[in-house]
Design an enzyme around this catalytic site. Structure first.
Site, PDB file in Angstrom:
ATOM      1  N   GLY A  68       0.841  -0.871  -0.373  1.00  0.00           N
ATOM      2  CA  GLY A  68      -0.145  -0.240   0.057  1.00  0.00           C
ATOM      3  C   GLY A  68       0.803   1.058  -0.042  1.00  0.00           C
ATOM      4  O   GLY A  68       2.097   1.427  -0.562  1.00  0.00           O
ATOM      5  N   CYS A  96       2.871   5.620  -2.474  1.00  0.00           N
ATOM      6  CA  CYS A  96       3.196   5.417  -4.233  1.00  0.00           C
ATOM      7  C   CYS A  96       2.923   4.817  -4.903  1.00  0.00           C
ATOM      8  O   CYS A  96       2.655   4.261  -5.907  1.00  0.00           O
ATOM      9  CB  CYS A  96       5.081   5.528  -3.917  1.00  0.00           C
ATOM     10  SG  CYS A  96       5.673   7.202  -3.079  1.00  0.00           S
TER      11      CYS A  96
HETATM   12  N1  LIG Z   1       5.473  10.350   0.053  1.00  0.00           N
HETATM   13  C1  LIG Z   1       6.831   9.696  -0.429  1.00  0.00           C
HETATM   14  O1  LIG Z   1       7.001   8.433   0.594  1.00  0.00           O
HETATM   15  C2  LIG Z   1       7.193  10.292  -1.227  1.00  0.00           C
HETATM   16  C3  LIG Z   1       8.843   9.176  -1.983  1.00  0.00           C
HETATM   17  C4  LIG Z   1       9.436   9.527  -2.879  1.00  0.00           C
HETATM   18  C5  LIG Z   1       8.776  10.384  -3.787  1.00  0.00           C
HETATM   19  N2  LIG Z   1       7.123  10.841  -3.693  1.00  0.00           N
HETATM   20  C6  LIG Z   1       6.388  11.482  -4.976  1.00  0.00           C
HETATM   21  O2  LIG Z   1       5.700  12.823  -4.021  1.00  0.00           O
HETATM   22  C7  LIG Z   1       5.556  13.493  -4.417  1.00  0.00           C
HETATM   23  C8  LIG Z   1       4.804  14.413  -3.738  1.00  0.00           C
HETATM   24  O3  LIG Z   1       4.032  13.298  -2.008  1.00  0.00           O
HETATM   25  P1  LIG Z   1       4.030  13.950  -1.500  1.00  0.00           P
HETATM   26  O4  LIG Z   1       4.037  12.023  -0.399  1.00  0.00           O
HETATM   27  O5  LIG Z   1       4.726  14.409  -0.345  1.00  0.00           O
HETATM   28  O6  LIG Z   1       2.712  14.563  -1.620  1.00  0.00           O
HETATM   29  P2  LIG Z   1       1.906  15.213   0.426  1.00  0.00           P
HETATM   30  O7  LIG Z   1       0.316  14.919  -0.417  1.00  0.00           O
HETATM   31  O8  LIG Z   1       2.562  14.396   1.327  1.00  0.00           O
HETATM   32  O9  LIG Z   1       2.674  16.809  -0.004  1.00  0.00           O
HETATM   33  C9  LIG Z   1       2.117  17.764  -1.449  1.00  0.00           C
HETATM   34  C10 LIG Z   1       1.557  19.535  -0.785  1.00  0.00           C
HETATM   35  O10 LIG Z   1       2.014  19.921  -1.480  1.00  0.00           O
HETATM   36  C11 LIG Z   1       1.052  20.680  -1.319  1.00  0.00           C
HETATM   37  N3  LIG Z   1       0.375  21.601  -2.453  1.00  0.00           N
HETATM   38  C12 LIG Z   1       0.079  21.101  -4.237  1.00  0.00           C
HETATM   39  N4  LIG Z   1       0.024  22.168  -4.875  1.00  0.00           N
HETATM   40  C13 LIG Z   1       0.602  23.045  -4.489  1.00  0.00           C
HETATM   41  C14 LIG Z   1       1.380  24.560  -4.624  1.00  0.00           C
HETATM   42  N5  LIG Z   1       0.692  24.587  -6.074  1.00  0.00           N
HETATM   43  N6  LIG Z   1       1.941  25.506  -4.447  1.00  0.00           N
HETATM   44  C15 LIG Z   1       2.463  24.606  -2.902  1.00  0.00           C
HETATM   45  N7  LIG Z   1       2.029  24.021  -2.345  1.00  0.00           N
HETATM   46  C16 LIG Z   1       1.643  23.443  -3.040  1.00  0.00           C
HETATM   47  C17 LIG Z   1       0.007  20.079  -0.507  1.00  0.00           C
HETATM   48  O11 LIG Z   1      -0.577  20.506   0.009  1.00  0.00           O
HETATM   49  C18 LIG Z   1       0.493  19.356   0.201  1.00  0.00           C
HETATM   50  O12 LIG Z   1       0.767  19.885   1.219  1.00  0.00           O
HETATM   51  C19 LIG Z   1       4.449  12.825  -5.258  1.00  0.00           C
HETATM   52  O13 LIG Z   1       4.345  12.606  -7.111  1.00  0.00           O
HETATM   53  C20 LIG Z   1       5.112  11.492  -4.820  1.00  0.00           C
HETATM   54  O14 LIG Z   1       4.894  10.406  -6.004  1.00  0.00           O
HETATM   55  C21 LIG Z   1       6.327  10.790  -2.670  1.00  0.00           C
END
Ligand SMILES: NC(=O)c1ccc[n+]([C@@H]2O[C@H](COP(=O)([O-])OP(=O)(O)OC[C@H]3O[C@@H](n4cnc5c(N)ncnc54)[C@H](O)[C@@H]3O)[C@@H](O)[C@H]2O)c1
Length: 434
Positions: A260, A263
């Site tokens: 789950g 990602c």
């Molecule tokens: N969570 C993980 O473990 C992980 C690991 C590697 C890669 N990623 C990738 O990284 C990316 C982010 O994941 P996450 O888990 O950090 O997401 P998340 O949902 O925790 O955080 C995204 C943040 O971006 C903000 N946001 C959206 N649009 C915005 C804008 N225009 N200006 C400013 N802020 C804005 C949202 O309010 C939110 O706080 C995704 O593409 C994910 O696939 C995640």
């Protein structure tokens, strides 16, 4: 050097804080006012081990700031990282790039001087070219280079993963962007981290290929575990037996209720959609997605079978998050298992050390939340382990037996010693072993 980080989520907050620890001036911007206000007060909106101290230290030293204003964040920045969400698009499973494109346009419009826009979000191959087009249309007057720098950190060990990664992938056609990113990642060059410079498309696809491979590895051992159950083999020994082969490796061979998290589910699905769009179906990954979805849905049936039916029974659920050491509930197996237990007629008592706040809005109201593992088990007919938090591993079978009404344990993470738990009088079911 100065950078801006767009998005204060799991990736933006951790990478921003880690870059500031490298000595870089970092401003993190988020559209969520409550999040930014909390961060300014020193309250970390997510659970990630060590993040509170790292943020506090760098805020105190004046290298790390938070804002809701993109203009303020990008002012004077050498690079602007986009770390916004790329969830599955409702209806078709493609990655939803709305937030990435909106952020790219906002940043381009806000920039006053040349800079590099770096996509850290996981985005399908081809997105960087679209970002280039958006940026060029928004600011034909300014030199803005585009790069892809996918993030490989894992929730729960995110800081260590960022500070000591297996590799860093930087995709760009621009020498200037390469030079800026080399300077930003200098501390990692010094510890001899492999840094791969590639084209945009290669960097984007590398991230999906990596996640899909890991998801396949988990799904593979899950299916082998099913076969172990039918044949008398032990999946842990099989996993060790194959994992000691250097070509296979020991990691990601732990059977469970299905992968789950924020990602793997969305990224495997998005990769299959990209493959289909290009007329190159990635059948192994398509099958992985289908097998994993079915597995998560089948887990409540295992509990019912072990308990001889669930109607009128009380099930104690230990762990709700998709893995330990995070509060992230996105696509957690618990979201399939818990509602199915309720539908089968059980009452559910549940506990998770960090995930209950995030779980409550996602699970039916009928779930009763408890204060710790033993409180959850009190009076229950069946105990189900969904997430392998360390504090559950330490539970004494004798104390569980004393507090529970029934004597059934379904361990979907194989955390208990089968001999000890059976000696305490439990009927014990785990995954892929006897
Ligand atoms: N969570 C993980 O473990 C992980 C690991 C590697 C890669 N990623 C990738 O990284 C990316 C982010 O994941 P996450 O888990 O950090 O997401 P998340 O949902 O925790 O955080 C995204 C943040 O971006 C903000 N946001 C959206 N649009 C915005 C804008 N225009 N200006 C400013 N802020 C804005 C949202 O309010 C939110 O706080 C995704 O593409 C994910 O696939 C995640």
């Amino acid at each position: 050097m100065k950078i801006a980080m767009i998005g204060a989520g799991y990736v933006g907050l951790v990478s921003g804080a880690c870059f500031s620890e490298f000595g870089i001036e970092v401003c993190i911007v988020d559209t969520d006012l409550a999040k930014v206000e909390a961060l300014r007060k020193g309250v970390i909106p997510i659970f990630e081990p060590g993040l509170d101290a790292l943020v506090a230290d760098n805020v105190r030293d004046g290298r790390l700031t938070f804002t809701t204003s993109t203009e303020e964040a990008v002012d004077g920045a050498d690079a602007v990282f986009i770390a916004v969400g790329t969830p599955s698009r409702r209806g078709d499973g493609h990655a939803d790039l709305t937030y990435v494109f909106a952020a790219a346009e906002q940043v381009a419009k806000a920039l006053k001087a040349p800079a590099v826009i770096v996509t850290k979000s996981t985005v399908p191959v081809g997105t960087g070219r679209k970002v280039q087009a958006i940026v060029k249309a928004a600011r034909p007057d300014l030199q803005i280079d585009v790069a892809s720098n996918p993030e490989f950190l894992r929730e729960g060990s995110a800081i260590g993963d960022f500070m000591r990664p297996d590799r860093v992938v930087i995709g760009t056609d621009s020498e200037r962007a390469q030079a800026v990113l080399k300077r930003l990642y200098r501390p990692l060059f010094l510890i001899e981290t492999p840094i791969l410079f590639t084209g945009l498309e290669t960097a984007e696809l590398t991230k999906y290929a990596g996640n899909a491979f890991l998801a396949m590895k988990i799904t593979f051992i899950n299916e082998i575990a099913d076969l172990c159950e039918k044949t008398g083999a032990d999946v842990h020994d099989v996993a060790r037996g194959i994992g000691l082969d250097g070509r296979i490796g020991r990691k990601f061979l732990h059977p469970g209720p299905g992968y789950g998290g924020s990602c793997f589910p969305k990224d495997t699905l998005a990769l299959t959609k990209t493959g289909q769009d290009f007329g190159v179906p990635i059948r192994l990954v398509e099958t992985t997605v289908a097998v994993n979805d079915a597995r998560k849905k089948a887990m409540a049936g295992r509990v019912a079978a072990a308990a001889g039916g669930l109607k009128g029974k009380t099930v104690a659920v230990l762990g709700l998050t998709f893995k330990p050491n995070t509060d992230d509930m996105r696509d957690s197996p618990a979201l399939d298992i818990v509602p199915a237990l309720l539908e089968a007629g059980a009452s559910v008592r549940a506990y998770d050390p960090e995930g209950m706040k995030a779980a409550k809005p996602l699970l039916p109201d009928a779930v009763q939340y408890c204060k710790d593992a033993l409180d959850t088990a009190a009076g229950a007919d069946v105990l189900v382990v969904i997430t392998e938090w360390n504090e559950f591993r330490a539970l004494s079978p004798a104390r569980l037996a004393a507090t529970m009404k029934g004597k059934v344990v379904v361990d979907l993470r194989n955390i208990f010693d089968p001999v000890a738990i059976r000696e305490a009088g439990f009927a014990y079911t785990s995954i892929g072993r006897h």
